[in-house]
Design a protein around this motif. Sequence first.
Motif, short mmCIF file in Angstrom:
data_model
loop_
_atom_site.label_atom_id
_atom_site.label_comp_id
_atom_site.label_asym_id
_atom_site.label_seq_id
_atom_site.Cartn_x
_atom_site.Cartn_y
_atom_site.Cartn_z
N VAL A 1 43.36 44.81 14.11
CA VAL A 1 42.10 44.17 13.72
C VAL A 1 41.19 44.02 14.94
O VAL A 1 41.66 43.69 16.03
CB VAL A 1 42.37 42.77 13.11
CG1 VAL A 1 41.05 42.07 12.75
CG2 VAL A 1 43.28 42.88 11.88
N MET A 2 39.88 44.25 14.74
CA MET A 2 38.89 43.92 15.76
C MET A 2 37.73 43.20 15.07
O MET A 2 37.04 43.77 14.24
CB MET A 2 38.38 45.16 16.48
CG MET A 2 37.68 44.86 17.80
SD MET A 2 36.05 44.12 17.65
CE MET A 2 35.11 45.52 17.06
N ILE A 3 37.56 41.93 15.41
CA ILE A 3 36.52 41.09 14.82
C ILE A 3 35.61 40.59 15.93
O ILE A 3 36.07 40.28 17.03
CB ILE A 3 37.16 39.87 14.10
CG1 ILE A 3 38.16 40.33 13.05
CG2 ILE A 3 36.08 39.00 13.44
CD1 ILE A 3 38.97 39.20 12.45
N GLY A 4 34.33 40.45 15.64
CA GLY A 4 33.39 39.95 16.63
C GLY A 4 33.34 38.44 16.68
O GLY A 4 32.27 37.85 16.90
N GLY A 5 34.46 37.78 16.47
CA GLY A 5 34.52 36.33 16.50
C GLY A 5 35.97 35.89 16.44
O GLY A 5 36.88 36.71 16.30
N TYR A 6 36.18 34.59 16.51
CA TYR A 6 37.53 34.03 16.52
C TYR A 6 37.99 33.78 15.08
O TYR A 6 37.24 33.21 14.28
CB TYR A 6 37.53 32.72 17.30
CG TYR A 6 38.88 32.02 17.37
CD1 TYR A 6 39.80 32.34 18.35
CD2 TYR A 6 39.21 31.03 16.44
CE1 TYR A 6 41.02 31.68 18.43
CE2 TYR A 6 40.42 30.37 16.51
CZ TYR A 6 41.34 30.70 17.50
OH TYR A 6 42.54 30.06 17.56
N LEU A 7 39.20 34.21 14.75
CA LEU A 7 39.77 33.97 13.42
C LEU A 7 41.01 33.09 13.58
O LEU A 7 41.99 33.51 14.22
CB LEU A 7 40.14 35.29 12.74
CG LEU A 7 40.70 35.18 11.32
CD1 LEU A 7 39.70 34.51 10.38
CD2 LEU A 7 41.10 36.55 10.78
N PRO A 8 41.00 31.88 13.02
CA PRO A 8 42.14 30.97 13.20
C PRO A 8 43.48 31.59 12.81
O PRO A 8 44.49 31.34 13.47
CB PRO A 8 41.78 29.79 12.29
CG PRO A 8 40.29 29.77 12.29
CD PRO A 8 39.89 31.23 12.31
N LEU A 9 43.51 32.41 11.76
CA LEU A 9 44.75 33.05 11.34
C LEU A 9 45.40 33.83 12.48
O LEU A 9 46.63 33.85 12.62
CB LEU A 9 44.46 33.99 10.16
CG LEU A 9 45.64 34.84 9.66
CD1 LEU A 9 46.66 33.98 8.93
CD2 LEU A 9 45.14 35.95 8.73
N LEU A 10 44.57 34.48 13.29
CA LEU A 10 45.08 35.32 14.38
C LEU A 10 45.14 34.58 15.71
O LEU A 10 45.72 35.10 16.67
CB LEU A 10 44.17 36.55 14.55
CG LEU A 10 43.93 37.42 13.32
CD1 LEU A 10 43.04 38.61 13.69
CD2 LEU A 10 45.25 37.91 12.70
N HIS A 11 44.54 33.37 15.77
CA HIS A 11 44.38 32.66 17.04
C HIS A 11 43.67 33.54 18.06
O HIS A 11 43.91 33.45 19.27
CB HIS A 11 45.73 32.19 17.59
CG HIS A 11 46.51 31.34 16.63
ND1 HIS A 11 46.12 30.06 16.28
CD2 HIS A 11 47.63 31.61 15.91
CE1 HIS A 11 46.99 29.57 15.41
NE2 HIS A 11 47.90 30.48 15.16
N ALA A 12 42.79 34.43 17.57
CA ALA A 12 42.09 35.39 18.43
C ALA A 12 41.04 36.10 17.58
O ALA A 12 40.89 35.81 16.38
CB ALA A 12 43.08 36.40 19.02
N GLY A 13 40.37 37.05 18.18
CA GLY A 13 39.44 37.89 17.44
C GLY A 13 39.97 39.29 17.25
O GLY A 13 39.24 40.19 16.85
N HIS A 14 41.25 39.47 17.52
CA HIS A 14 41.83 40.80 17.38
C HIS A 14 43.32 40.67 17.08
O HIS A 14 43.92 39.60 17.22
CB HIS A 14 41.66 41.60 18.68
CG HIS A 14 42.51 41.09 19.79
ND1 HIS A 14 42.20 39.94 20.50
CD2 HIS A 14 43.69 41.53 20.30
CE1 HIS A 14 43.13 39.72 21.39
NE2 HIS A 14 44.06 40.67 21.30
N ARG A 15 43.90 41.77 16.68
CA ARG A 15 45.35 41.83 16.44
C ARG A 15 45.80 43.27 16.61
O ARG A 15 45.12 44.19 16.18
CB ARG A 15 45.66 41.36 15.02
CG ARG A 15 47.13 41.36 14.66
CD ARG A 15 47.36 40.88 13.21
NE ARG A 15 48.76 40.63 12.95
CZ ARG A 15 49.64 41.55 12.56
NH1 ARG A 15 49.25 42.80 12.36
NH2 ARG A 15 50.91 41.23 12.35
N VAL A 16 46.94 43.46 17.23
CA VAL A 16 47.54 44.79 17.36
C VAL A 16 48.76 44.82 16.46
O VAL A 16 49.76 44.15 16.74
CB VAL A 16 47.92 45.10 18.82
CG1 VAL A 16 48.52 46.49 18.92
CG2 VAL A 16 46.70 44.97 19.73
#
Length: 452
Positions: A147-162
């Motif tokens: 995932v690459m998001i231009g903001g923070y997503l609480p589910l990921l505790h980040a704005g990205h996921r590998v």
Amino acid sequence: MMNRSEELKRYLVPGKHVHLVGIGGVSMRPLGLVLQGMGLVVTGSDMNASVSTDELIAKGIHVHIGHSESNIDGADCIIRTAAAHNDNPEIAAARSRGIPTFERAQAWGVIMQAYENAVCISGTHGKTTTTSMVTHILMAANMDPTVMIGGYLPLLHAGHRVGQGNTIVLESCEYCDSFLNFFPSLAVILNIEADHLDYFKDLADVEKSFRAFAELSTNGILANGDDPHVLETLKNISYVSFGFGEGNRIRAVDVCPDWRHFDVVCDGQFYCHVDLNVLGKHNAINALAAVGTAWMLGIDGDAARDGLLSFVGADRRMQKKGIVNGAVLYDDYAHHPDEIAATIEAARSLKPNRLIIAFQPHTYTRTHALFEDFISQLRKADHLVLAEIYAARERNTVGISSRDLADRIPGSVYCETLPEVTEHLRSIARPGDVIITVGAGDIYKAGEALLK
């Protein structure tokens, strides 16, 4: 076509040293972490220290604060943010040394080619929220996405996921035609408006870019069938439409008055029921796009339902921050007149005694180009506080100020600094008010100071 993907592929391999100019940016930070995870040696630079650069340093990436030609020593290639121009000392040094330089979007384009499903979510508004909603659905479906998001997503505790799955989902921005470097298997278009007019000439130029983006998709296009600019853009192109109108293949039916509960019908068949924890018609259409994406990927309707039910909002998207003098404080990233309209509509559903907006315009060119539209929407607040324009990548060559907006909006208050915004909000906040700090710059700091 601007792609240099075959050339860049030779550098994005384990052991190569890549240097990122502007590494603290919302898309550059996750790129650096993804490249590090792929086994590359990653360094970077940014003008200022920030939470983003602190995170990168904590994860073992060497970050230079400030730009200098010595920062690129040892790099095999350079990847730069769109805000870094040729007069940047590191870009200039790379050019003089013959070190190849690539754009951020080109790197994401190379990365996504390794995935069977590359879902690219575009639109003038709603990209971050919709990409976040799709991420929730993919996680509920156990698809282990990247995932690459231009903001923070609480589910990921980040704005990205590998992830290790075969799906990547990316927020895909039209600015500088950057999404034309991508390789979507599914292109999603949420809406199209005149924006980024420091780059595009006019709305027709924006539409031309989105059409080129849609034509890149190899396995389908999902587009808002209720948006007239989308319909104009995609003339004579085959796509799956979503929306509230009866002609759409993916439709919301039995919609509750607050837009938070509805059923979704795909090609005339019930697919899932949706219960949302976020406000506004604009979020209902974002959710419909996310559900449509799930349907086109063959995901079960129950996973779409569960994923959206667990979504409580993305960072800085009508985000509840706390209580001040009995007033409820929210923060929102809206920086285009249409986004402000959607934010105000959502806030009105809370039925506040007064709706207080503290708005910080984002870039001089946008403020100048959409000046009358900003006035039209900002007048809808019960009380308006205007912070000075956030420059971002620009210099004030058009001679404009937030004071010019204040002069046209009766009863509005102009504040030259963020501390002044904070003090004014503190002085007027009272029980029953809804206060929203609005803008894509650092206006959120005024709200955070207010809570302290």
